[in-house]
Design a protein around this motif. Structure first.
Motif, mmCIF file in Angstrom:
data_model
loop_
_atom_site.group_PDB
_atom_site.id
_atom_site.type_symbol
_atom_site.label_atom_id
_atom_site.label_comp_id
_atom_site.label_asym_id
_atom_site.label_seq_id
_atom_site.Cartn_x
_atom_site.Cartn_y
_atom_site.Cartn_z
ATOM 1 N N SER A 106 72.246 51.568 -21.301
ATOM 2 C CA SER A 106 71.019 52.200 -20.573
ATOM 3 C C SER A 106 69.663 52.186 -21.479
ATOM 4 C CB SER A 106 71.384 53.661 -20.046
ATOM 5 O OG SER A 106 71.406 54.604 -21.267
ATOM 6 N N LEU A 107 70.120 51.870 -22.825
ATOM 7 C CA LEU A 107 68.659 52.036 -23.648
ATOM 8 C C LEU A 107 67.556 50.754 -23.241
ATOM 9 C CD1 LEU A 107 70.439 52.678 -27.022
ATOM 10 C CD2 LEU A 107 69.174 54.430 -25.558
ATOM 11 N N THR A 108 66.386 50.987 -23.697
ATOM 12 C CA THR A 108 65.718 49.707 -23.580
ATOM 13 C C THR A 108 65.974 48.491 -24.533
ATOM 14 O OG1 THR A 108 64.006 50.719 -24.749
ATOM 15 C CG2 THR A 108 63.811 51.218 -22.582
ATOM 16 N N PRO A 109 65.637 47.379 -24.360
ATOM 17 C CA PRO A 109 66.124 46.343 -25.421
ATOM 18 C C PRO A 109 65.264 46.635 -26.593
ATOM 19 C CG PRO A 109 65.452 45.144 -23.172
ATOM 20 C CD PRO A 109 65.245 46.790 -23.076
ATOM 21 N N ARG A 110 64.129 47.250 -26.435
ATOM 22 C CA ARG A 110 63.295 47.573 -27.736
ATOM 23 C C ARG A 110 63.999 48.733 -28.546
ATOM 24 N NH1 ARG A 110 57.122 48.559 -27.646
ATOM 25 N NH2 ARG A 110 57.082 46.242 -28.073
ATOM 26 N N ARG A 111 64.711 49.633 -27.753
ATOM 27 C CA ARG A 111 65.243 50.916 -28.387
ATOM 28 C C ARG A 111 66.572 50.401 -29.135
ATOM 29 N NH1 ARG A 111 64.918 56.679 -27.056
ATOM 30 N NH2 ARG A 111 62.759 55.957 -27.144
ATOM 31 N N ARG A 112 67.223 49.135 -28.418
ATOM 32 C CA ARG A 112 68.675 48.706 -28.920
ATOM 33 C C ARG A 112 68.163 48.097 -30.120
ATOM 34 N NH1 ARG A 112 69.897 47.690 -23.264
ATOM 35 N NH2 ARG A 112 69.247 45.441 -23.959
ATOM 36 N N THR A 113 67.145 47.305 -30.325
ATOM 37 C CA THR A 113 66.717 46.630 -31.498
ATOM 38 C C THR A 113 66.361 47.573 -32.732
ATOM 39 O OG1 THR A 113 65.764 44.801 -29.909
ATOM 40 C CG2 THR A 113 65.284 44.979 -32.326
ATOM 41 N N GLY A 114 65.662 48.572 -32.357
ATOM 42 C CA GLY A 114 65.286 49.408 -33.117
ATOM 43 C C GLY A 114 66.579 50.273 -33.984
ATOM 44 N N VAL A 115 67.592 50.465 -33.087
ATOM 45 C CA VAL A 115 68.971 51.094 -33.488
ATOM 46 C C VAL A 115 69.662 50.041 -34.334
ATOM 47 C CG1 VAL A 115 71.011 51.862 -32.737
ATOM 48 C CG2 VAL A 115 69.117 52.532 -31.559
ATOM 49 N N ILE A 116 69.554 49.159 -34.087
ATOM 50 C CA ILE A 116 70.238 48.012 -34.752
ATOM 51 C C ILE A 116 69.601 47.796 -36.225
ATOM 52 C CG2 ILE A 116 70.906 45.422 -34.900
ATOM 53 C CD1 ILE A 116 71.480 45.564 -31.978
ATOM 54 N N ALA A 117 68.287 47.552 -36.077
ATOM 55 C CA ALA A 117 67.193 47.284 -37.332
ATOM 56 C C ALA A 117 67.513 48.471 -38.282
ATOM 57 C CB ALA A 117 65.969 47.126 -37.068
ATOM 58 N N THR A 118 67.650 49.648 -37.857
ATOM 59 C CA THR A 118 67.711 51.150 -38.593
ATOM 60 C C THR A 118 69.212 51.115 -39.116
ATOM 61 O OG1 THR A 118 66.164 52.085 -37.103
ATOM 62 C CG2 THR A 118 67.646 53.379 -38.555
ATOM 63 N N ALA A 119 70.142 50.926 -38.489
ATOM 64 C CA ALA A 119 71.496 50.680 -38.888
ATOM 65 C C ALA A 119 71.522 49.597 -39.929
ATOM 66 C CB ALA A 119 72.640 50.291 -37.748
ATOM 67 N N LEU A 120 70.941 48.233 -39.872
ATOM 68 C CA LEU A 120 71.047 47.338 -40.968
ATOM 69 C C LEU A 120 70.479 47.877 -42.094
ATOM 70 C CD1 LEU A 120 70.710 44.156 -38.963
ATOM 71 C CD2 LEU A 120 73.000 45.080 -40.050
ATOM 72 N N ALA A 121 69.183 48.319 -42.003
ATOM 73 C CA ALA A 121 68.592 48.946 -43.133
ATOM 74 C C ALA A 121 69.368 50.040 -43.877
ATOM 75 C CB ALA A 121 67.221 49.593 -42.797
#
Length: 136
Positions: A106-121
Motif C-alpha cells: 500500500s506504500l507508494t513506490p517512492r516510500r518503499r524505495t526510501g524504506v529499503i535505502a534507509t534499511a541498507l544504510a
C-alpha cells in the motif's frame, strides 16, 4: 503531480488460511536455517561476501548468512547481532500473509524505495561498526 494514496489491500483469504501460510513459511525458514547450519558445520567456506573478501569492507548484507547459521543453531541473540536488518526483513516476509504484505504494497513506490535505502544504510553502518571498519 500529486499521486493518489492507495488504500491497503486486505490480506487475501480467511484468517485460518493466512495462519497456515505463515506457519508453512516459518517451517520452511526454520528448515533452511537448520540446513545452512549443518552445511556450515561440515564445510566452513569462510567469508562469502565478495566486497569484504576483496577490500575488507563489509557490504550491507554482510552477516545475512550468519543470521541463518546462528538461527539454525538456536543462537537467537547472535543471529540478531549478525545483521538485525536481515532478521527484520525475514520476519516481514514470514508474516506477510497476516497483513504485513498488504501494508507494504500500500506504500507508494517512492516510500518503499526510501524504506529499503534507509534499511541498507542502517545495515551498512551496523556492519562497519560490528566488524571494526568504521573510524572511531
Amino acid at each position: 503531480m500529486i499521486t493518489p494514496v492507495r488504500a491497503a489491500r486486505p490480506a487475501p483469504g480467511p484468517l485460518p488460511a493466512r495462519l497456515a501460510r505463515t506457519a508453512l513459511r516459518c517451517a520452511l525458514a526454520a528448515g533452511a536455517a537448520l540446513v545452512v547450519a549443518v552445511l556450515h558445520d561440515a564445510h566452513d567456506p569462510g567469508v562469502l561476501c565478495p566486497l569484504r573478501r576483496l577490500t575488507g569492507i563489509p557490504c550491507p548484507a554482510c552477516g545475512s548468512t550468519t543470521v541463518f547459521i546462528e538461527a539454525g543453531h538456536g543462537h537467537w541473540l547472535a543471529a540478531l547481532t549478525a545483521n538485525p536488518v536481515t532478521v527484520l526483513a525475514v520476519l516481514g516476509l514470514l508474516t506477510a500473509p497476516l497483513g504485513a504484505g498488504a501494508r507494504w504494497w500500500s506504500l507508494t513506490p517512492r516510500r518503499r524505495t526510501g524504506v529499503i535505502a534507509t534499511a541498507l544504510a542502517v545495515a551498512w553502518i551496523w556492519q562497519l561498526q560490528r566488524l571494526g571498519v568504521a573510524p572511531s
